[in-house]
Write a protein that holds these residues in place. Sequence first.
Motif, short mmCIF file in Angstrom:
data_model
loop_
_atom_site.label_atom_id
_atom_site.label_comp_id
_atom_site.label_asym_id
_atom_site.label_seq_id
_atom_site.Cartn_x
_atom_site.Cartn_y
_atom_site.Cartn_z
N ALA A 1 0.94 -1.21 -0.04
CA ALA A 1 0.03 0.07 -0.05
C ALA A 1 0.80 1.19 -0.14
O ALA A 1 1.78 1.31 0.49
N GLY A 2 0.36 2.22 -0.86
CA GLY A 2 1.25 3.44 -0.81
C GLY A 2 1.08 4.36 0.28
O GLY A 2 -0.20 4.35 0.93
N PRO A 3 1.72 5.54 0.44
CA PRO A 3 1.45 6.65 1.33
C PRO A 3 0.15 7.25 1.12
O PRO A 3 -0.33 7.70 0.02
N ARG A 4 -0.71 7.33 2.18
CA ARG A 4 -1.88 8.03 2.36
C ARG A 4 -2.89 7.08 1.17
O ARG A 4 -3.86 7.88 0.57
N GLY A 5 -2.57 5.95 1.15
CA GLY A 5 -3.31 4.85 0.35
C GLY A 5 -4.33 3.99 0.92
O GLY A 5 -4.41 2.93 0.28
N LEU A 6 -4.63 4.10 2.19
CA LEU A 6 -5.61 3.34 2.87
C LEU A 6 -6.67 3.62 3.23
O LEU A 6 -6.89 4.97 3.65
N ALA A 7 -7.88 2.96 3.09
CA ALA A 7 -9.28 3.54 3.43
C ALA A 7 -10.08 2.19 3.75
O ALA A 7 -10.23 1.29 3.18
N LEU A 8 -10.99 2.53 4.62
CA LEU A 8 -12.22 1.71 5.14
C LEU A 8 -13.50 2.33 4.39
O LEU A 8 -13.89 3.46 4.44
N LEU A 9 -14.20 1.29 3.60
CA LEU A 9 -15.49 1.40 2.86
C LEU A 9 -16.41 0.93 3.48
O LEU A 9 -16.70 -0.28 3.57
N ASN A 10 -17.30 1.99 4.01
CA ASN A 10 -18.69 1.44 4.51
C ASN A 10 -18.57 0.29 5.80
O ASN A 10 -19.59 -0.30 6.11
N GLY A 11 -17.54 0.16 6.45
CA GLY A 11 -17.38 -0.74 7.44
C GLY A 11 -17.29 -2.03 6.99
O GLY A 11 -17.54 -3.06 7.68
N GLU A 12 -17.04 -2.34 5.78
CA GLU A 12 -17.40 -3.63 4.98
C GLU A 12 -16.09 -3.99 4.12
O GLU A 12 -15.86 -5.28 4.31
N TYR A 13 -15.45 -3.38 3.65
CA TYR A 13 -14.00 -3.31 2.69
C TYR A 13 -12.97 -2.71 3.31
O TYR A 13 -13.14 -1.47 3.77
N LEU A 14 -11.74 -3.05 3.02
CA LEU A 14 -10.80 -2.40 3.15
C LEU A 14 -10.04 -2.17 1.82
O LEU A 14 -9.86 -3.26 1.24
#
Length: 409
Positions: A39-52
Amino acid sequence: MAAPMEVAVCTDSVAPMWSCIVWELHSGANLLTYRGGQAGPRGLALLNGEYLLAAQLGKNYISAWELQRKDQLQQKIMCPGPVTCLTTSPDGLYVLAGIAESIHLWEVATGNLLVILSRHYQDVSCLQFTGDSSHFVSGGKDCLVLAWSLCSVLQADPSRIPAPRHVWSHHTLPITDLHCGFGGPLARVATSSLDQTVKLWEVSSGELLLSVLFDMAVMAVTMDLAEHHLFCGGSDGSIFQVDLFTWPGQRERSFQPEQDAGKVFRGHRNQVTCLSVSTDGSVLLSGSHDETVRLWDVQSKQCIRTVALKGPVTNATILLAPISMLSSDFRPSLPLPHFNKHLLGAEHGDEPRHGGLTLRLGLHQQSVLGGQDQLRVRVTELEDEVRNLRKINRDLFDFSTRFITRPAK
């Protein structure tokens, strides 16, 4: 009732065994790992509490894992180019990605690429939504910070280039990080830059509230939930705490480490890359190029845990663990759609779209509009409802007119 569990989610740029690791914040127990890519810098996110979601370093795709199915091969969201930063809206309806100097906005329910924003002149380095999903902020290597209204972006005339609500151009070197506080359209935004300053802005007015000058480049910035403190990560590994509630009235000031010795966290041996604060503001999480993630007690400035990774840390954030992360049998309510690489209605690359009504009801209500027949039925129902509302409005208008204009007794 037990308090919600806080977890730390971390990635590094080497990732020989796993892409992302999740551990319980206070005990340090490993909970989950996700495999596949870096994963790149500032490239991590949680989507709708169901997906990473994780933007892959130097690659033109985003990896997506179901939170609980940690051993599966990740899904891939193909993008037009390498993704430089990534975020999702808190309501789970949209995904934002920086690709070179452009910002791409996807709708999660359909996978449609809704708009491409090209107002930066160099690569976009960081993106973040406000807590109510009404605005988002972008920072770039062109030294600009742009605040966007999501509503204005979505409703813009296709023949015109959407304009940001605010253009903040006070930084003189590339933007390294930004953080949006609470308050939605009234939120404050902190930005850091290689120009050795951290600045605090107000979204509603666009006003610069505060500028703090340090004696080194600032690589990461965050605030606690109460916005009592700014935490600023320096290029030498130091972390500086700026107390906002005791700050003097002047808008610009220098941070003096000698005078503010009790406001410095020392322990990292290389530049700090990411910062995050626990919900109660008592614990600070930091990642660094020295290949460690550290947990700090904010009150004493002491390091209470060090986790060694295999490479420079690219992301480290504290989250309240969603129920889907803790339940082994949880599955997403709907699968992720195919994300289009081209704008909705573009002639090349994707299947043509037929005319009709688009209702953005969110990921969990996508199945309501299952096919053309259901769509026609729903449109008919909405037209009937509009006619009824118009009749009610006319009746109310007639009644109020008669009431106001009747002669006095």
